[in-house]
Design a protein around this motif. Structure first.
Motif, PDB file in Angstrom:
ATOM      1  N   ALA A   1      42.677  39.960  34.673  1.00 42.43           N
ATOM      2  CA  ALA A   1      41.517  40.265  33.843  1.00 42.43           C
ATOM      3  C   ALA A   1      40.730  38.998  33.543  1.00 42.43           C
ATOM      4  O   ALA A   1      39.489  39.006  33.547  1.00 42.43           O
ATOM      5  N   PHE A   2      41.416  37.881  33.300  1.00 38.19           N
ATOM      6  CA  PHE A   2      40.743  36.611  33.044  1.00 38.19           C
ATOM      7  C   PHE A   2      39.948  36.179  34.277  1.00 38.19           C
ATOM      8  O   PHE A   2      38.782  35.773  34.173  1.00 38.19           O
ATOM      9  N   ALA A   3      40.563  36.269  35.438  1.00 41.85           N
ATOM     10  CA  ALA A   3      39.883  35.889  36.682  1.00 41.85           C
ATOM     11  C   ALA A   3      38.679  36.798  36.930  1.00 41.85           C
ATOM     12  O   ALA A   3      37.622  36.337  37.375  1.00 41.85           O
TER      13      ALA A   3
ATOM     14  N   GLU B   1      34.796  35.556  37.231  1.00 43.53           N
ATOM     15  CA  GLU B   1      34.021  35.933  38.417  1.00 43.53           C
ATOM     16  C   GLU B   1      32.752  36.691  38.022  1.00 43.53           C
ATOM     17  O   GLU B   1      31.676  36.458  38.588  1.00 43.53           O
ATOM     18  N   ALA B   2      32.843  37.572  37.037  1.00 43.13           N
ATOM     19  CA  ALA B   2      31.668  38.321  36.579  1.00 43.13           C
ATOM     20  C   ALA B   2      30.643  37.386  35.942  1.00 43.13           C
ATOM     21  O   ALA B   2      29.432  37.530  36.157  1.00 43.13           O
ATOM     22  N   ALA B   3      31.097  36.417  35.175  1.00 43.76           N
ATOM     23  CA  ALA B   3      30.177  35.458  34.550  1.00 43.76           C
ATOM     24  C   ALA B   3      29.481  34.624  35.611  1.00 43.76           C
ATOM     25  O   ALA B   3      28.275  34.359  35.518  1.00 43.76           O
ATOM     26  N   ALA B   4      30.206  34.198  36.637  1.00 44.85           N
ATOM     27  CA  ALA B   4      29.598  33.418  37.715  1.00 44.85           C
ATOM     28  C   ALA B   4      28.578  34.258  38.471  1.00 44.85           C
ATOM     29  O   ALA B   4      27.502  33.772  38.835  1.00 44.85           O
ATOM     30  N   ALA B   5      28.865  35.525  38.675  1.00 41.94           N
ATOM     31  CA  ALA B   5      27.918  36.413  39.366  1.00 41.94           C
ATOM     32  C   ALA B   5      26.649  36.594  38.542  1.00 41.94           C
ATOM     33  O   ALA B   5      25.541  36.637  39.092  1.00 41.94           O
TER      34      ALA B   5
END
Length: 109
Positions: A93-95, A99-103
């Motif tokens: 969930a952390f990863a 990943e969602a924030a980077a996207a």
């Protein structure tokens, strides 16, 4: 062992001293608040009415506190414990969040 006991005693004494000072500040504040309430109520009511209102507030507060003190701790049901998150699920969930924030950052540019 002895230093650990000294540390606990020091921490307990500090906590007790701070609690005592806080209690004294609370008592002084309650005194000034009572005087302020008296002065406010005396403008609108006779001194006997102001005294009666302040006395009723203190008696009501005392009755509520006595009722809380008399209640049994067993009457309050403990909150159900949340299930502990498993290590891999939490890491996944952390990863996913990273990943969602980077996207989102890439999409804004």
């Amino acid at each position: 062992m002895l230093s650990d006991l000294k540390h606990k005693a020091t921490r307990t004494a500090r906590k007790a001293a701070l609690s005592f000072v806080a209690l004294m500040a609370l008592c002084v504040g309650a005194g000034f608040l009572t005087v302020a309430a008296w002065l406010f109520l005396q403008v609108h009511y006779a001194p006997q009415g102001a005294a009666l209102i302040i006395a009723l507030v203190y008696f009501g507060l005392a009755a509520i506190l006595f009722a809380i003190a008399a209640s049994k701790p067993e009457d309050i049901a403990p909150a159900p414990a949340a299930p502990a998150a498993k290590g891999p699920d939490l890491a996944q969930a952390f990863a996913f969040g990273i990943e969602a924030a980077a996207a989102m950052r890439r999409a804004r540019r």
